[in-house]
Design a protein around this motif. Sequence first.
Motif, mmCIF file in Angstrom:
data_model
loop_
_atom_site.group_PDB
_atom_site.id
_atom_site.type_symbol
_atom_site.label_atom_id
_atom_site.label_comp_id
_atom_site.label_asym_id
_atom_site.label_seq_id
_atom_site.Cartn_x
_atom_site.Cartn_y
_atom_site.Cartn_z
ATOM 1 N N ARG A 143 0.170 -101.507 -150.556
ATOM 2 C CA ARG A 143 -0.548 -100.937 -149.421
ATOM 3 C C ARG A 143 0.183 -99.725 -148.873
ATOM 4 O O ARG A 143 -0.447 -98.724 -148.479
ATOM 5 N N ALA A 144 1.522 -99.782 -148.854
ATOM 6 C CA ALA A 144 2.287 -98.624 -148.389
ATOM 7 C C ALA A 144 2.084 -97.429 -149.319
ATOM 8 O O ALA A 144 1.931 -96.285 -148.866
ATOM 9 N N LEU A 145 2.071 -97.671 -150.635
ATOM 10 C CA LEU A 145 1.851 -96.580 -151.582
ATOM 11 C C LEU A 145 0.454 -95.987 -151.424
ATOM 12 O O LEU A 145 0.268 -94.760 -151.546
ATOM 13 N N ASP A 146 -0.523 -96.825 -151.152
ATOM 14 C CA ASP A 146 -1.874 -96.303 -150.921
ATOM 15 C C ASP A 146 -1.895 -95.359 -149.720
ATOM 16 O O ASP A 146 -2.523 -94.287 -149.763
ATOM 17 N N GLU A 147 -1.220 -95.738 -148.648
ATOM 18 C CA GLU A 147 -1.173 -94.876 -147.472
ATOM 19 C C GLU A 147 -0.468 -93.554 -147.797
ATOM 20 O O GLU A 147 -0.927 -92.474 -147.398
ATOM 21 N N LEU A 148 0.636 -93.622 -148.517
ATOM 22 C CA LEU A 148 1.391 -92.412 -148.832
ATOM 23 C C LEU A 148 0.604 -91.498 -149.760
ATOM 24 O O LEU A 148 0.604 -90.267 -149.582
ATOM 25 N N LEU A 149 -0.043 -92.059 -150.770
ATOM 26 C CA LEU A 149 -0.836 -91.238 -151.685
ATOM 27 C C LEU A 149 -2.051 -90.639 -150.979
ATOM 28 O O LEU A 149 -2.453 -89.505 -151.265
ATOM 29 N N ASP A 150 -2.631 -91.393 -150.035
ATOM 30 C CA ASP A 150 -3.751 -90.862 -149.259
ATOM 31 C C ASP A 150 -3.295 -89.678 -148.414
ATOM 32 O O ASP A 150 -3.966 -88.635 -148.356
ATOM 33 N N ASN A 151 -2.138 -89.802 -147.764
ATOM 34 C CA ASN A 151 -1.612 -88.689 -146.970
ATOM 35 C C ASN A 151 -1.316 -87.483 -147.838
ATOM 36 O O ASN A 151 -1.640 -86.347 -147.489
ATOM 37 N N ALA A 152 -0.657 -87.728 -148.965
ATOM 38 C CA ALA A 152 -0.316 -86.623 -149.858
ATOM 39 C C ALA A 152 -1.560 -85.914 -150.351
ATOM 40 O O ALA A 152 -1.604 -84.686 -150.446
ATOM 41 N N SER A 153 -2.599 -86.686 -150.679
ATOM 42 C CA SER A 153 -3.838 -86.089 -151.167
ATOM 43 C C SER A 153 -4.493 -85.224 -150.093
ATOM 44 O O SER A 153 -5.003 -84.132 -150.371
#
Length: 495
Positions: free
Chosen positions: A361-371
Amino acid sequence: MRARLFALLLTLIALVVVSLLTPLATNYATNAQRQVYIDRLQDTNRFALLLRDGAGSSELSGLRDEIDRYYQVYGIPTVVLDAHRQVLVSSAAVDIDDATVSDRIDTALSGRSTEEMAIWPWQHHPLVVAVPFLAGEGAGVAGVVVTVSPTGELRTRVGTVWLVLAALSLGAIALFVAVADALATWILRPVKNLDAAAHAIISGDLESRAPDATGPPELRRLARSFNEMAATVSGALDQQRAFVAEASHQMRNPLTALLLRVGNLADVVADEHAGTMPNPAKAEYDEAVREGQRLQRVLEELLALARAERHLGAVRRVDVGRVLDERLSAWRVRADLRGQLLVRSGVASADAVVDPESLSRALDELLDNASRYAGDDGVIVAAVRAGAGSPGVVRLTISDDGDGLPMTELDKVAGRFWRSPSHANVPGTGLGLSIVTSLLQTFGARLEVTTGPQGGLAVTCVLPAPAVAPTPPPEEPQSSKDGAPEPSIQGLTER
């Protein structure tokens, strides 16, 4: 604190042992010296009594036989001097000019008795006893009888006893050290338990409590007070989180219904203003829809944050490289739609002690922000670092090539609802990194935000590594587009 308390107890114990054994050692040495001195004084007096009728040839002849036998048996030389310090008879050579011997002779010739000599194990001078004899009844001092006793045996005996006492004192100190260690451990065990409980609470385990059944009464009361405080704080936090979760959940359904009803008005607004320019009602309608959608996103993020703070997943050893690859595979579709390049860097696999669900879930948040912040045709780099450069931890970094943030704003990005003024036009709620921070804290990890090597931001999840974790060999970078090689880059963040 334990070291200071132990040092204090050990110092007190050492002072007690030294204060007891020092007088004992001194008294033994003094008594041994006195016993030897009295024995030599008696022998010397006996020799002087043989000359009580004068120092004639017959008396000196009898005395010579006595002192010769005395020297043969005991090895103690004796010398007889007249009042002018001339040698009358001697059993062996004696250096009467030696300072110690000369002082004793002068004292005896003056008619005064010589005092007891202090001889310690480190002193090598002999024991000198000088006794005057008279020329006759009522006459003055006619001479002096001197015995010069070697003190090697006395010093050896005293030194041996001192060594035994020193060994006994060391044994006593060693015993007291064990007692002091046990005492310090007993006294400080509640403090250690309090420290461990406080550290566990800081790490996110709000159910941790300190044992309050052992230790001194004052520390037991302190432990009970600490537990009551921790329970109060934990209860307040649980109520706060429950309120946020329940409020977000209860408001989500009415808001969704409201947005649906507002959506049904789209055709009405368009028909009423058909053919007219401009259309202020349509503009207000569109703004209301956007604000409603934004409020819906905020509620969703608040609900996700509340769930993240309350989540306590199973922590175990996980290959974070595999977890990252799974999330990258899921996000490649979105990246391809926006023309973004997802780059995998670092080692292929690395083990860490994490909750895999929270990490995903943390990686999903980080990848969403980066995108969102990399923009179209941007480059997002995901890297895993472990080994000599990161002892005891695994570093999982997501970075982008967006505009980034000033250095003065980097320490604010994980704050709740904080957004940089430079990114006001980018959709977001300002809760992304707060959610990531809460998710990482559930298994003892932390978040680091820096400027990325691509010019954007780099967000690093610092994950606890197992006690013994192999360091996988690095693999060649892979690209999600056209097989282009990936750069070895770390980083990322949310604004």
